[in-house]
Scaffold this motif. Structure first.
Motif, PDB file in Angstrom:
ATOM      1  N   LEU A  83       0.842  -1.188   0.000  1.00 44.90           N
ATOM      2  CA  LEU A  83       0.000   0.000   0.000  1.00 44.90           C
ATOM      3  C   LEU A  83       0.879   1.240   0.000  1.00 44.90           C
ATOM      4  CD1 LEU A  83      -3.180   0.691   1.972  1.00 44.90           C
ATOM      5  CD2 LEU A  83      -1.266   2.278   2.247  1.00 44.90           C
ATOM      6  N   ASP A  84       0.579   2.167  -0.887  1.00 40.34           N
ATOM      7  CA  ASP A  84       1.207   3.479  -0.875  1.00 40.34           C
ATOM      8  C   ASP A  84       0.150   4.460  -0.405  1.00 40.34           C
ATOM      9  OD1 ASP A  84       2.177   6.055  -1.413  1.00 40.34           O
ATOM     10  OD2 ASP A  84       3.344   5.354  -3.121  1.00 40.34           O
ATOM     11  N   GLY A  85       0.366   5.064   0.752  1.00 41.30           N
ATOM     12  CA  GLY A  85      -0.620   5.947   1.348  1.00 41.30           C
ATOM     13  C   GLY A  85      -0.674   7.339   0.750  1.00 41.30           C
ATOM     14  N   ASP A  86       0.297   7.726  -0.065  1.00 43.48           N
ATOM     15  CA  ASP A  86       0.305   9.047  -0.697  1.00 43.48           C
ATOM     16  C   ASP A  86       0.183  10.154   0.349  1.00 43.48           C
ATOM     17  OD1 ASP A  86       0.372  10.921  -2.821  1.00 43.48           O
ATOM     18  OD2 ASP A  86      -1.815  10.862  -3.068  1.00 43.48           O
ATOM     19  N   GLY A  87       0.731   9.926   1.540  1.00 44.84           N
ATOM     20  CA  GLY A  87       0.701  10.933   2.598  1.00 44.84           C
ATOM     21  C   GLY A  87      -0.615  11.026   3.350  1.00 44.84           C
ATOM     22  N   LEU A 118       2.343   7.084   5.062  1.00 42.42           N
ATOM     23  CA  LEU A 118       1.088   7.381   5.730  1.00 42.42           C
ATOM     24  C   LEU A 118       1.368   8.053   7.061  1.00 42.42           C
ATOM     25  CD1 LEU A 118       0.081   4.526   7.886  1.00 42.42           C
ATOM     26  CD2 LEU A 118       1.282   3.850   5.812  1.00 42.42           C
ATOM     27  N   GLY A 119       0.372   8.727   7.588  1.00 43.75           N
ATOM     28  CA  GLY A 119       0.506   9.420   8.851  1.00 43.75           C
ATOM     29  C   GLY A 119       0.202   8.527  10.034  1.00 43.75           C
ATOM     30  N   HIS A 120       0.046   9.156  11.161  1.00 38.84           N
ATOM     31  CA  HIS A 120      -0.223   8.492  12.434  1.00 38.84           C
ATOM     32  C   HIS A 120      -1.480   7.630  12.334  1.00 38.84           C
ATOM     33  CE1 HIS A 120      -1.719   8.547  16.678  1.00 38.84           C
ATOM     34  NE2 HIS A 120      -0.450   8.285  16.905  1.00 38.84           N
ATOM     35  N   LEU A 121      -1.382   6.375  12.732  1.00 38.55           N
ATOM     36  CA  LEU A 121      -2.512   5.444  12.642  1.00 38.55           C
ATOM     37  C   LEU A 121      -3.530   5.620  13.759  1.00 38.55           C
ATOM     38  CD1 LEU A 121      -0.670   2.122  11.731  1.00 38.55           C
ATOM     39  CD2 LEU A 121      -2.359   3.285  10.324  1.00 38.55           C
ATOM     40  N   GLY A 122      -3.190   6.313  14.814  1.00 44.31           N
ATOM     41  CA  GLY A 122      -4.060   6.331  15.989  1.00 44.31           C
ATOM     42  C   GLY A 122      -3.817   5.054  16.780  1.00 44.31           C
ATOM     43  N   ALA A 123      -4.782   4.629  17.554  1.00 49.33           N
ATOM     44  CA  ALA A 123      -4.660   3.375  18.302  1.00 49.33           C
ATOM     45  C   ALA A 123      -4.791   2.226  17.307  1.00 49.33           C
ATOM     46  CB  ALA A 123      -5.733   3.294  19.375  1.00 49.33           C
ATOM     47  N   VAL A 124      -3.725   1.471  17.092  1.00 52.67           N
ATOM     48  CA  VAL A 124      -3.686   0.479  16.016  1.00 52.67           C
ATOM     49  C   VAL A 124      -4.668  -0.674  16.207  1.00 52.67           C
ATOM     50  CG1 VAL A 124      -1.328   1.016  15.301  1.00 52.67           C
ATOM     51  CG2 VAL A 124      -1.696  -0.760  16.994  1.00 52.67           C
ATOM     52  N   GLY A 125      -5.174  -0.880  17.407  1.00 56.95           N
ATOM     53  CA  GLY A 125      -6.098  -1.985  17.654  1.00 56.95           C
ATOM     54  C   GLY A 125      -7.407  -1.894  16.892  1.00 56.95           C
ATOM     55  N   ILE A 126      -7.778  -0.711  16.430  1.00 60.65           N
ATOM     56  CA  ILE A 126      -9.030  -0.554  15.688  1.00 60.65           C
ATOM     57  C   ILE A 126      -9.007  -1.371  14.398  1.00 60.65           C
ATOM     58  CG2 ILE A 126      -8.393   1.529  14.376  1.00 60.65           C
ATOM     59  CD1 ILE A 126     -11.771   1.077  16.076  1.00 60.65           C
ATOM     60  N   PHE A 127      -7.852  -1.526  13.788  1.00 59.95           N
ATOM     61  CA  PHE A 127      -7.760  -2.231  12.502  1.00 59.95           C
ATOM     62  C   PHE A 127      -7.923  -3.740  12.666  1.00 59.95           C
ATOM     63  CE2 PHE A 127      -5.460   1.797  12.184  1.00 59.95           C
ATOM     64  CZ  PHE A 127      -6.307   2.435  11.280  1.00 59.95           C
ATOM     65  N   PRO A 128      -7.202  -4.401  13.585  1.00 57.63           N
ATOM     66  CA  PRO A 128      -7.475  -5.819  13.811  1.00 57.63           C
ATOM     67  C   PRO A 128      -8.899  -6.080  14.298  1.00 57.63           C
ATOM     68  CG  PRO A 128      -5.354  -5.238  14.758  1.00 57.63           C
ATOM     69  CD  PRO A 128      -6.006  -3.960  14.321  1.00 57.63           C
ATOM     70  N   LEU A 129      -9.468  -5.150  15.053  1.00 55.96           N
ATOM     71  CA  LEU A 129     -10.852  -5.304  15.499  1.00 55.96           C
ATOM     72  C   LEU A 129     -11.800  -5.425  14.305  1.00 55.96           C
ATOM     73  CD1 LEU A 129     -13.151  -5.321  17.564  1.00 55.96           C
ATOM     74  CD2 LEU A 129     -13.024  -2.816  17.589  1.00 55.96           C
ATOM     75  N   LEU A 130     -11.569  -4.635  13.271  1.00 57.13           N
ATOM     76  CA  LEU A 130     -12.417  -4.709  12.070  1.00 57.13           C
ATOM     77  C   LEU A 130     -12.386  -6.111  11.461  1.00 57.13           C
ATOM     78  CD1 LEU A 130     -11.448  -1.297  10.415  1.00 57.13           C
ATOM     79  CD2 LEU A 130     -13.513  -1.816  11.750  1.00 57.13           C
ATOM     80  N   ALA A 131     -11.209  -6.724  11.447  1.00 58.85           N
ATOM     81  CA  ALA A 131     -11.082  -8.088  10.910  1.00 58.85           C
ATOM     82  C   ALA A 131     -11.737  -9.103  11.843  1.00 58.85           C
ATOM     83  CB  ALA A 131      -9.616  -8.442  10.692  1.00 58.85           C
TER      84      ALA A 131
END
Length: 190
Positions: A83-87, A118-131
């Motif tokens: 993935l390229d976040g393009d900022g 890419l910038g700051h992800l925030g609390a990264v746990g939100i992404f695995p939670l979606l899965a």
């Protein structure tokens, strides 16, 4: 002392979306990012929720983050993508990464997405939670620049390097490990 005001998650998400749109984000991207920021806040991660909005808006204003980023994903055989976040804001790029991994596990037992720019992800746990909400086990890892010094060092040596994972639990909410805390790795599997 005045009692704190309470607002619904929907009202805060709409307010957040409008601010992101005013900063130049397209409507759907702003809605996606606002939803993740507010959901992070509602999960109890106030340090990585709405309180981060002023810094995100400032970074968009300064050009450090790209409000109109075009996130691109190149899928490779075997459940791997780049993935390229393009900022982009990290929430937007992270959402694209997780959605692609969730899609790829339909054809591969494990999916991984390597993300950059890419910038700051925030609390990264939100992404695995979606899965996990889709019945999948997931992990997200973010590499950060050195910001922590060690005893005897003359400067920063270690990054914060957050890691989070989530897994579904039949008949209950998923379990999520998120220690609360720019290239990232997302792994998803059944």
């Amino acid at each position: 002392m005045q009692a704190p005001q309470r607002f619904s998650a929907q009202a805060v998400a709409q307010w957040t979306r409008r601010l992101l749109e005013q900063a130049g984000m397209p409507e759907q991207d702003a809605a996606d990012v606002a939803g993740l920021i507010v959901r992070t806040e509602a999960r109890g991660f106030a340090t990585h929720g709405v309180v981060r909005l002023p810094s995100y808006l400032a970074k968009i204003g300064s050009g450090e983050y790209n409000a109109r980023a075009v996130v691109s994903v190149a899928r490779q055989p075997g459940g791997v993508c780049r993935l390229d976040g393009d900022g982009a804001l990290g929430q937007l790029a992270g959402l694209h990464a997780m959605r692609n991994c969730i899609d790829m596990v339909a054809e591969a037992p494990v999916a991984m997405c390597f993300a950059r720019d890419l910038g700051h992800l925030g609390a990264v746990g939100i992404f695995p939670l979606l899965a996990a909400e889709q019945g999948l086990v997931a992990i997200a890892i973010q590499r950060t620049a050195p910001i922590l010094a060690m005893a005897g060092s003359t400067g920063p040596l270690l990054g914060h390097n957050p890691i989070a994972f989530a897994a579904p639990i039949p008949g209950a909410a998923p379990i999520v490990f998120d220690p609360r805390k720019r290239s990232s790795l997302v792994v998803v599997g059944r």
